[in-house]
Scaffold this active site. Structure first.
Site, PDB file in Angstrom:
ATOM      1  N   LYS A 116      -4.961  -1.618 -10.857  1.00 55.63           N
ATOM      2  CA  LYS A 116      -4.861  -2.080  -9.462  1.00 55.63           C
ATOM      3  C   LYS A 116      -4.951  -3.600  -9.374  1.00 55.63           C
ATOM      4  O   LYS A 116      -4.357  -4.191  -8.473  1.00 55.63           O
ATOM      5  CB  LYS A 116      -5.896  -1.385  -8.582  1.00 55.63           C
ATOM      6  CG  LYS A 116      -5.604   0.114  -8.443  1.00 55.63           C
ATOM      7  CD  LYS A 116      -5.914   0.722  -7.089  1.00 55.63           C
ATOM      8  CE  LYS A 116      -5.309   2.120  -7.032  1.00 55.63           C
ATOM      9  NZ  LYS A 116      -5.674   2.914  -5.882  1.00 55.63           N
ATOM     10  N   LYS A 198       2.439   8.184 -13.077  1.00 59.49           N
ATOM     11  CA  LYS A 198       1.822   9.157 -12.176  1.00 59.49           C
ATOM     12  C   LYS A 198       2.484   9.121 -10.794  1.00 59.49           C
ATOM     13  O   LYS A 198       2.811   8.043 -10.292  1.00 59.49           O
ATOM     14  CB  LYS A 198       0.338   8.789 -12.061  1.00 59.49           C
ATOM     15  CG  LYS A 198      -0.474   9.534 -11.028  1.00 59.49           C
ATOM     16  CD  LYS A 198      -1.922   9.063 -11.036  1.00 59.49           C
ATOM     17  CE  LYS A 198      -2.233   8.160  -9.860  1.00 59.49           C
ATOM     18  NZ  LYS A 198      -3.012   8.755  -8.789  1.00 59.49           N
ATOM     19  N   LYS A 201       0.850   8.183  -3.922  1.00 59.43           N
ATOM     20  CA  LYS A 201       1.232   8.077  -2.515  1.00 59.43           C
ATOM     21  C   LYS A 201       1.476   6.628  -2.094  1.00 59.43           C
ATOM     22  O   LYS A 201       2.115   6.376  -1.089  1.00 59.43           O
ATOM     23  CB  LYS A 201       0.216   8.749  -1.589  1.00 59.43           C
ATOM     24  CG  LYS A 201      -1.228   8.297  -1.689  1.00 59.43           C
ATOM     25  CD  LYS A 201      -2.069   9.020  -0.619  1.00 59.43           C
ATOM     26  CE  LYS A 201      -3.373   9.584  -1.129  1.00 59.43           C
ATOM     27  NZ  LYS A 201      -4.362   8.605  -1.550  1.00 59.43           N
TER      28      LYS A 201
END
Ligand code: ATP
Ligand code: LTN
Length: 336
Positions: A116, A198, A201
């Site tokens: 992130k 992966k 969303k």
């Protein structure tokens, strides 16, 4: 009737976007299934969502929508607890004490932090770094025995165990060491456009995921476009055929068939038939959830009532743990 004490589950999901098929198969579908065997607490992790910049009005809206979606999946708020993380302030109180018992080096090794930070280089904030400490607090505050999550969260679960174990060693037996519950086939549903990544969303490519709220046409369209390979055979091989293997994992989840059975079923058929079959079983599985979702979301007052009741019940349990922890670490508590 004397019943054996049931084991306790806690899990969470962030209101960072509409949940995908990955969230459904890896996590929330199991949340519903596990209710018959465990006492469950399910949480909307809105504080964790703040580690990435959010639009305030959207975050608020998504939090309520996510609650409605979880109810639609079958979370039973009477026999179990559904709540929003920020409604139970004790999580933050415990997180501070746990942060003081967690090493910088341990947090530096977390792959989600590295991923992130790379994705948002302009906002590598302290919350992103201490994210796993708050997650440990979420789990340990309820002495959860089991935590159903997708594979990407297993490292965070491991650090929660390390923190709990260390605390118990220093201050005496306090926390239950939680176990993970990671589904065998769908622990990591991959992106439809880049099947080595992966499904997420927060992906910017809308063709990479199927949303839990996508209608049948959108689901068929997205699966038709899913990246596969040129070999033309429906065969399970994660390394060499990641796209096809991912579709097989999805098909297996909804049909209960093994990989061998699926290979036999589509032997001699093209990817077109296979993709359509995957789309059909997915749409069939999501249709009842979507119908319920529409109905529940229309009744805002009901959703808010569920969340209010959930927060009160969760807070009673959580406050007890914080009190105990404050006493153990030597914080002065006055008689009330
Ligand atoms: P974001 O894109 O904002 O990082 P996310 O899609 O990863 O979010 P979370 O709210 O972080 O979703 O995760 C909720 C639960 O869903 C977790 O238990 C996580 O492990 C699981 N999960 C998320 N993505 C997948 C996936 N692709 N396959 C299986 N499980 C998943
Ligand atoms: N970090 C989790 C969400 C989460 C969670 C938890 C999961 C927050 N607190 C406690 C299990 C237990 C994620 O899915 N990204």
């Amino acid at each position: 009737m004397a019943e054996e004490k049931r084991k306790r589950i806690l899990s969470g999901i962030q209101p960072t976007g509409t949940p995908t098929l990955g969230n459904y198969i890896g996590a929330v579908r199991n949340w519903a299934l596990l209710q018959s065997e465990y006492d469950c607490l399910y949480m909307i992790a809105d504080l964790h969502a703040l580690t990435v910049r959010q639009v305030p009005a959207e975050l608020r809206r998504r939090t309520r929508e996510l609650a409605a979606l979880l109810l639609a999946v079958g979370i039973d708020p009477k026999n179990h607890v559904l709540f929003v993380q920020s409604h139970v302030p004790a999580h933050c109180e415990l997180a501070w004490v746990l942060a003081c018992n967690t090493q910088f080096g341990e947090l530096s090794r977390m792959t989600q932090f590295k991923d992130k930070s790379a994705k948002h280089p302009d906002n590598v904030n302290g919350g992103l770094f201490t994210y796993p400490v708050l997650m440990a607090a979420d789990i340990l505050i309820y002495n959860a025995d089991l935590v159903p999550v997708g594979q990407d969260q297993t490292q965070h679960l491991e650090i929660a165990r390390v923190i709990a174990n260390r605390f118990n060693g220093v201050y005496g037996e306090t926390f239950t060491l939680p176990e993970g519950y990671v589904p065998a086939a769908g622990a990591k549903i991959m992106s439809l456009s880049e099947p080595t990544k992966k499904m997420s969303k927060s992906d910017t490519n809308a063709n990479s995921f199927v949303l839990m709220t996508d209608d049948r046409d959108a689901i068929v369209r997205k699966f038709k476009r899913a990246v596969t390979d040129s070999d033309g055979q429906v065969r399970f091989d994660r390394e060499n055929k990641p796209g096809v293997s991912n579709l097989m994992a999805i098909y297996s989840t909804f049909t209960g068939r093994t990989m061998e059975e699926i290979e036999a079923e589509f032997a001699g058929k093209g990817y077109g038939d296979f993709k359509l079959a995957v789309a059909e079983v997915t749409a069939d599985a999501l249709a009842p959830v979507q119908a319920e979702y529409g109905r529940i979301l229309a009744d805002k007052a009901y959703v808010d009532e569920v969340l209010k009741d959930g927060a009160a019940r969760a807070a009673r349990l959580a406050n007890r743990t914080v009190s105990k922890v404050y006493r153990k670490v030597g914080l002065l508590q006055l008689d009330r």
